[in-house]
Write a protein that holds these residues in place. Sequence first.
Motif, PDB file in Angstrom:
ATOM      1  N   GLU A 229      13.653 -25.546   4.543  1.00 38.13           N
ATOM      2  CA  GLU A 229      12.562 -25.865   5.442  1.00 38.13           C
ATOM      3  C   GLU A 229      11.692 -24.651   5.744  1.00 38.13           C
ATOM      4  O   GLU A 229      12.093 -23.501   5.533  1.00 38.13           O
ATOM      5  N   ALA A 230      10.504 -24.934   6.266  1.00 38.74           N
ATOM      6  CA  ALA A 230       9.604 -23.919   6.809  1.00 38.74           C
ATOM      7  C   ALA A 230       8.971 -24.506   8.063  1.00 38.74           C
ATOM      8  O   ALA A 230       8.892 -25.726   8.222  1.00 38.74           O
ATOM      9  N   VAL A 231       8.536 -23.637   8.953  1.00 38.48           N
ATOM     10  CA  VAL A 231       7.885 -24.066  10.192  1.00 38.48           C
ATOM     11  C   VAL A 231       6.387 -23.866  10.042  1.00 38.48           C
ATOM     12  O   VAL A 231       5.931 -22.768   9.701  1.00 38.48           O
ATOM     13  N   HIS A 232       5.634 -24.911  10.284  1.00 41.39           N
ATOM     14  CA  HIS A 232       4.181 -24.856  10.112  1.00 41.39           C
ATOM     15  C   HIS A 232       3.509 -25.349  11.383  1.00 41.39           C
ATOM     16  O   HIS A 232       3.736 -26.473  11.820  1.00 41.39           O
ATOM     17  N   VAL A 233       2.671 -24.489  11.981  1.00 41.21           N
ATOM     18  CA  VAL A 233       1.973 -24.872  13.208  1.00 41.21           C
ATOM     19  C   VAL A 233       0.926 -25.939  12.900  1.00 41.21           C
ATOM     20  O   VAL A 233       0.849 -26.967  13.541  1.00 41.21           O
ATOM     21  N   GLY A 234       0.072 -25.673  11.914  1.00 45.34           N
ATOM     22  CA  GLY A 234      -0.936 -26.639  11.497  1.00 45.34           C
ATOM     23  C   GLY A 234      -2.215 -26.532  12.299  1.00 45.34           C
ATOM     24  O   GLY A 234      -2.209 -26.611  13.533  1.00 45.34           O
ATOM     25  N   GLY A 235      -3.322 -26.293  11.598  1.00 47.31           N
ATOM     26  CA  GLY A 235      -4.625 -26.226  12.252  1.00 47.31           C
ATOM     27  C   GLY A 235      -4.788 -25.076  13.204  1.00 47.31           C
ATOM     28  O   GLY A 235      -5.599 -25.119  14.134  1.00 47.31           O
ATOM     29  N   ALA A 236      -4.029 -23.980  12.976  1.00 49.42           N
ATOM     30  CA  ALA A 236      -4.004 -22.893  13.951  1.00 49.42           C
ATOM     31  C   ALA A 236      -5.334 -22.170  14.072  1.00 49.42           C
ATOM     32  O   ALA A 236      -5.674 -21.661  15.132  1.00 49.42           O
ATOM     33  N   SER A 237      -6.098 -22.082  12.992  1.00 50.08           N
ATOM     34  CA  SER A 237      -7.371 -21.361  13.069  1.00 50.08           C
ATOM     35  C   SER A 237      -8.533 -22.265  12.671  1.00 50.08           C
ATOM     36  O   SER A 237      -9.475 -21.856  12.024  1.00 50.08           O
TER      37      SER A 237
END
Length: 329
Positions: A229-237
């Motif tokens: 797995e990886a952690v992705h915030v999404g739409g951060a910038s």
Amino acid sequence: MSTSPATAVVVTYNSEDHITECLAALARADVLVRMVDNASTDRTVALVTERFPKVDVVVNPVNLGFAAAVNQGLSGIDTDVVLLVNPDCVLPPATVRELVRTLRTRPEVGVAGPRLRDPAGRVAVSAHPFESLGSVLASRFGGALLPVALRRAFSGADRRRAYDACTGTGTGESVAVDWLSGACLAIRTRLLTEIGGLDEGYFMYYEDEELCLQAWRRGSAVVYVPTVEAVHVGGASSDPEVTWPHLYRSMLRFFARHRRGTFHLVRLAVVLRALIGVVLAGMRRVGRSRERAGWRGRAWLEVCRIAVASTPGPAGQEHRKDLRRPQCT
């Protein structure tokens, strides 16, 4: 050939809130890192040069778009695997090792991606079938209005299989899918070179779907690996007033190239969705969310303008109605 297991290419744009955690994880994975900054106006570049001196940094004076920046980062890479990692994505060393192992031990695989979660631990559906008129209508007009279970029930077999793999209700084994989110991908360097890098005709969005389509057309499988797995915030910038027009422009370009038979219906759907968005934004301006309604209205007006002006391109442009991928054994 470098002794590093892979080279990570990270494209930044006003990413100071997330880039430190992203690069720290890649450093723990012992991969080479090239960061291409698309004219950030915050402290992204300063933070990286101060805290990560080993990172190779390229600074663009203007925003060239995601695909073009990735291609800058690909120049001269001598590892056999490239990682495309968003700056708001944290990739653990175990995930890097498994993605690299997948590519090196399975010659039929050209692209591999892990399960993605948001910071709260919720699974992000990052494996998808190729877009169609039906998927556009469901996502742009149904979207959050329809429960996920209901959308799944009315989806085709490919979409259900991809959804089950992402949410953990599948077999738990690697599964071949049409395309994977570009937030975190491992790709054979040789395959990327053969394709010619990412398609710079997409400023942002849909370049990942195009990449996976081109991989399949060259006989390389795209594989979702749910065991890591990886952690992705999404739409951060992301600034929606800027990103929404890019999203719909890229969508229309993809359909113009590969689904010309439904292009005009998709364009009509985008125009209708944009007009609905403009009307809803106008209604909200009478409430307390006036500022939010203002940028929404401007964004939807630009989307409408793009859709009205969009054409399928001249005859003979690359396209194929049949986007079904070959079976992966």
